[in-house]
Design an enzyme around this catalytic site. Structure first.
Site, PDB file in Angstrom:
ATOM      1  N   GLU A 177       0.836  -1.211   0.000  1.00 39.68           N
ATOM      2  CA  GLU A 177       0.000   0.000   0.000  1.00 39.68           C
ATOM      3  C   GLU A 177       0.872   1.264   0.000  1.00 39.68           C
ATOM      4  O   GLU A 177       0.737   2.143   0.859  1.00 39.68           O
ATOM      5  CB  GLU A 177      -0.978  -0.013   1.175  1.00 39.68           C
ATOM      6  N   GLU A 296      -5.078  -8.571  -0.707  1.00 46.92           N
ATOM      7  CA  GLU A 296      -5.901  -8.304   0.483  1.00 46.92           C
ATOM      8  C   GLU A 296      -7.321  -8.093   0.003  1.00 46.92           C
ATOM      9  O   GLU A 296      -7.573  -7.241  -0.854  1.00 46.92           O
ATOM     10  CB  GLU A 296      -5.434  -7.056   1.241  1.00 46.92           C
TER      11      GLU A 296
HETATM   12  O1  AHR Z   1      -5.551  -5.808   6.815  1.00 47.80           O
HETATM   13  C1  AHR Z   1      -5.352  -4.679   7.625  1.00 47.80           C
HETATM   14  C2  AHR Z   1      -4.628  -3.573   6.886  1.00 47.80           C
HETATM   15  O2  AHR Z   1      -5.410  -3.197   5.800  1.00 47.80           O
HETATM   16  C3  AHR Z   1      -3.308  -3.926   6.257  1.00 47.80           C
HETATM   17  O3  AHR Z   1      -2.235  -3.811   7.118  1.00 47.80           O
HETATM   18  C4  AHR Z   1      -3.173  -2.919   5.177  1.00 47.80           C
HETATM   19  O4  AHR Z   1      -2.372  -3.371   4.121  1.00 47.80           O
HETATM   20  C5  AHR Z   1      -4.599  -2.612   4.788  1.00 47.80           C
HETATM   21  O5  AHR Z   1      -4.856  -1.275   4.723  1.00 47.80           O
END
Ligand code: AHR
Length: 503
Positions: A177, A296
């Site tokens: 990110e 994610e």
């Molecule tokens: O999954 C929780 C957080 O969400 C992670 O650390 C990040 O990559 C995302 O914003």
């Protein structure tokens, strides 16, 4: 209304990469400490420190790959803190400290995580820090993990720490990110940093896939700029990630009917995320050599609904709404297996869209866990096209998002090398069951069928420490004839695995 689903045996977008059924474990809140990891001296049954109940359960769903150690955590993580004797490892104020007030003890480091992967039969996917460490430091981590025994000092150090053989880590994330918590970079800057790291890291022997940071959801302009900057230097990343979470104001225990459909439409937006980001990638990678890793994804509800009542950051309860989100998301990935090479649900335990909730001696499999179990036979199978004639729900009006209509029955299908056909179906209607006719075109669905259905009288019901099996699949094996019908209860997920009868 006609409710027909036809499986198209002659239509396929390729093999469903098992890595689509991937997971994510971050050092945040209660994921590791008191979640996966209880420590070797714990009275809780464990396998070299990892909670045995979780290891045993996780193995059953054939986890393909596990991403670690973050997330945002990765961007301040120094791998050297997590090797060597555990009692000597440093305690660190980590990326999440201002949120969860936990000091990272580093009791789980590289060796422990690799052991966890080995115990459950999954591959590791290591997310490396691109924001705060030099490229050489990350290259050294790769060498520490992957150098053949005895060839270098780092390989010797690995052996001295208990593992002579290389860990063989194939997948490496370079940054997380970076448009936000990973340094607030522009896409151009992120692409240049990725190329700097990748050039240094790929000077090691051995085959690795390095993953560049992709878009925050539907930020197609990020994807385009990343790809353009790299293309100008003739570089293509090993893969490009994308992250997408969905959520509404309600908690898992309290959502309204409207919030049921809102959340499912948001989850369905994953189609736009994949298709539109892929279209931007196509401008620079028309041969589609670069795969998309949705590393994610999941539901992100209001904090505090989990058993720790907010102590474990982002820990949340889940129920059939999350299960249906899981099902329709995995159906979307199956159907895009030619462009999605990996996906990692966030996160495995005590956090967001978890498969498990655990604390002390308590341990619970969530409805999401059961969906992964129902879907596991898709892994490595040949995706099959589907004609879905079960109607749709009208999407909500939204100026920001061009939602696609939500299928009343979300479905995907695949055929394994041994001929077994898996069909997974989610009835997205909160109140009405659906009677669906299933048939094959260019092949037959006649055979012995294992049918497993996950549903609940009340879609708000959660599995809790007090009642861990409140939502659990019901199973039956029947002789199925092509064209037979099955009833999908309201708000349910069904997995059908048919072993065909030779005709
Ligand atoms: O999954 C929780 C957080 O969400 C992670 O650390 C990040 O990559 C995302 O914003």
């Amino acid at each position: 209304m006609k409710n027909d689903i036809t499986v198209l045996f002659a239509q396929s977008r390729g093999t469903i990469n098992p890595n689509i059924y991937g997971h994510f474990t971050e050092h945040i809140g209660g994921v590791f400490y008191d979640g996966l990891w209880v420590g070797e001296d714990s009275p809780i049954e464990n396998v070299r420190g990892f909670r045995k109940a979780l290891v045993d359960s996780f193995k059953k769903i054939n986890p393909s790959i596990v991403r670690w150690p973050g997330g945002c955590f990765a961007e301040t993580y120094d791998w050297r803190d997590g090797i060597g004797p555990r009692e000597k490892r440093p305690r660190r104020i980590n990326w999440w400290y201002n949120w969860d007030r936990r000091v990272e003890s580093n009791q789980v480091g590289t060796h422990e995580f690799m052991d966890f992967c080995e115990q459950v039969g999954a591959q590791p996917y290591v997310a490396a820090n691109m924001t705060t460490l030099p490229a050489l430091h990350i290259r050294n981590w790769m060498e520490y993990c992957n150098a053949p025994a005895h060839v270098s000092t780092l390989a010797d150090e690995r052996a001295a720490n208990g593992h002579e053989a290389p860990f063989g880590v194939r997948y490496w994330g370079i940054g997380n990110e970076n448009w936000g918590g990973g340094g607030n970079m522009s896409a151009e800057m992120c692409a240049r940093e990725y190329m700097r790291f990748d050039t240094i890291c790929s000077s090691l022997p051995g085959e690795t896939v390095t993953v560049a940071c992709g878009a925050n959801g539907h930020d197609v302009s990020w994807t385009r700029e990343m790809m353009r900057t790299m293309a100008q230097k003739g570089v293509r990343p090993g893969a490009l990630s994308v992250h997408y979470y969905c959520g509404t104001a309600g908690t898992p225990q309290e959502f309204t009917d409207d919030e049921w459909y809102q959340l499912l439409h948001q989850a369905n937006y994953m189609q736009n995320i994949v298709d539109d980001n892929r279209a931007a990638m196509d401008e620079f990678d028309p041969e589609r050599e670069v795969m998309m890793y949705v590393d994610e994804w999941g539901c992100w509800h209001k904090d505090g609904s989990g058993p720790s009542k907010g102590y474990n950051l982002f820990e949340q309860q889940s129920n059939m709404r999350d299960a249906v989100v899981t099902a329709l998301t995995l159906n979307i990935f199956n159907d895009r297996c030619d462009v999605v090479g990996m996906a990692n649900v966030a996160q495995l335990c005590n956090n967001l869209h978890a498969l498990y909730l655990a604390s002390g001696e308590h341990f619970v499999e969530t409805p999401t866990y059961h969906v992964f179990d129902l879907y596991k036979t898709h892994q490595g199978a040949r995706q099959l096209g589907v004609m879905n004639e079960c109607g749709t729900f009208t999407p909500p009006e939204d100026k920001q998002r061009a939602y696609k209509p939500l299928d009343r029955v979300s479905v995907s299908a695949s055929q394994a090398a041994d001929g077994t056909v898996t069909i997974t179906l989610a009835n997205t209607d909160l109140h009405e069951p659906v009677r669906v006719t299933l048939r094959g075109a260019g092949g037959s669905l006649t055979g012995r069928a294992l049918m497993r259905t996950l549903s609940s009288e009340d879609a708000h019901t959660c599995n809790t420490f007090e009642n861990p099996t409140a939502v659990t699949p019901v199973e039956r094996t029947i002789d199925f004839a092509d064209g037979d019908a099955l009833i999908l209860p309201a708000a349910s997920v069904t997995g059908v695995v048919i072993t065909p009868i030779a005709q």
